[in-house]
Design an enzyme around this catalytic site. Structure first.
Site, PDB file in Angstrom:
ATOM      1  NE  ARG A  30      -4.026  -2.009   0.337  1.00 58.10           N
ATOM      2  CZ  ARG A  30      -5.055  -2.131  -0.500  1.00 58.10           C
ATOM      3  NH1 ARG A  30      -5.125  -1.340  -1.557  1.00 58.10           N
ATOM      4  NH2 ARG A  30      -6.000  -3.022  -0.299  1.00 58.10           N
ATOM      5  CB  SER A  48      14.818  -4.914   6.488  1.00 59.14           C
ATOM      6  OG  SER A  48      14.436  -6.120   7.123  1.00 59.14           O
ATOM      7  CG  LEU A  85       9.716  -0.578  12.436  1.00 55.87           C
ATOM      8  CD1 LEU A  85      10.622   0.236  13.362  1.00 55.87           C
ATOM      9  CD2 LEU A  85      10.426  -1.839  11.961  1.00 55.87           C
ATOM     10  CE  LYS A 108      -3.649   1.733   9.992  1.00 56.16           C
ATOM     11  NZ  LYS A 108      -2.898   1.027   9.009  1.00 56.16           N
ATOM     12  CE1 TYR A 246     -11.526  -6.789   5.838  1.00 48.11           C
ATOM     13  CE2 TYR A 246     -13.530  -6.609   4.528  1.00 48.11           C
ATOM     14  CZ  TYR A 246     -12.358  -6.052   5.023  1.00 48.11           C
ATOM     15  OH  TYR A 246     -12.032  -4.758   4.697  1.00 48.11           O
TER      16      TYR A 246
END
Length: 339
Positions: A30, A48, A85, A108, A246
């Protein structure tokens, strides 16, 4: 109530050079495509602790691979960082990025606790840097449309907001189940309905009651429900979890009807969302314009980083209010541990 709208960058500003701390799935699917595809933004490097993973991202997005977060933050050719993260690491690396003089876009929930949110906001304000929590859905135009219809009185006076976000169980090793990494449904999928309540009901909502469920053999909450109320008695009925079929749903119920969005949180970029307006026995369905909420988020963050410092105060306030609401839910909730 005012809609969250993408900020506009100042014309003629130099490109915003971004580094990425971590190779989470949401970054690959995204946010990195949105950042890399936005005029005026350049993804410079991704870091990373798994070098092969960083190299894979670097090839895909045409940037450098770095095997250490601190090395990325030390680079002078980076103006801002995106942090996807695990939640439990957000406060630490947000603070280190701000200390390094970088603007920050953090996934978030921005922090795991209210105290951490207060600390990173104070640091961002002290350094004069942008700090933004990545709730992409608030930048989708369908919410501005719903708010406009609400404000125009098309369902009368708002009485109840209903919002739900649930996903099926994750693999046992998923980081969402690890307490030390800030796991749990409240900080993950639960943050969306709570943010929705702030967007539609305003910042004065208070927690009336809450339940958090800890699934079998788990150390974190895996589901929950929350009841909020505004000072004038409008309520929000919120539910979330990772032990569900979902569901992504938002309904505004007023004295004369209902407005319903069936994809309020994760609408596909190319799919026109549908808004339903119900009044008595009459139902209207409106096909809205498709919108790129991640691209809009990238533009908003660039505008925040390149715009005047005063504009950043609203984002600081949003982070603090969201963190305070999450803290109040945690403090209020009855925790159930079914056998």
């Amino acid at each position: 109530m005012t809609a969250d709208r993408p900020a506009e960058g100042r014309p003629g500003t130099a490109e915003l050079r971004i580094g990425v701390l971590g190779c989470a799935d949401i970054a690959r699917r995204r946010m990195l495509p949105a950042l890399a595809g936005r005029p005026g933004i350049r993804v410079v490097a991704v870091a990373s602790r798994a070098p092969a993973r960083a190299k894979s991202f670097a090839v895909q997005f045409g940037c450098d691979a770095v095997d250490d977060y601190e090395r990325l933050l030390a680079r002078p050719d980076i103006d801002a960082v995106y942090i996807p993260l695990p939640t439990g690491l957000h406060a630490l690396w947000t603070a280190r990025a701000l200390d390094a003089g970088k603007h920050v876009l953090v996934e978030k929930s921005a922090t795991g606790t209210l105290a951490e949110a207060q600390d990173v906001v104070a640091l961002a304000r002290e350094r004069g840097l942008a700090l933004m929590e990545n709730f992409a859905f608030v930048h989708h135009s369908q919410h501005a449309t719903a708010q406009r219809r609400l404000q125009n009185g098309e369902i009368g006076e708002l009485r109840v907001l209903q919002a739900s976000f649930g996903i099926p169980p994750r693999p046992p090793a998923d980081i969402r189940y690890r307490r030390e990494l800030g796991g749990g449904a409240l900080l993950d999928v639960g943050a969306y309905p709570l943010r929705t309540a702030l967007m539609y009901l305003g910042d004065d909502v208070q927690v009336v009651g809450a339940v958090l469920r800890v699934g079998p053999n788990q150390e974190v909450d895996t589901a929950g429900s929350v009841l909020l109320a505004s000072p004038d008695g409008v309520t929000a009925e919120l539910s979330f979890g990772f032990e569900h079929g979902y569901r992504s749903h938002c309904a505004l119920w007023g004295t004369q009807g209902r407005l319903v969005l069936d994809q309020p949180f994760t609408p596909p970029t190319t799919a026109p969302p549908v808004l339903r307006l119900s009044r008595q026995d009459h139902v209207q369905q409106f096909v809205l314009d498709a919108d790129d909420q991640f691209g809009n988020t990238a533009a908003s963050f660039a505008g925040l980083a390149q715009g005047p410092a005063a504009a950043r105060e609203e984002q600081y306030a949003r982070i603090l209010r969201q963190a305070a609401l999450l803290s109040a839910v945690r403090d209020t909730a009855r925790v159930l541990r079914p056998s």
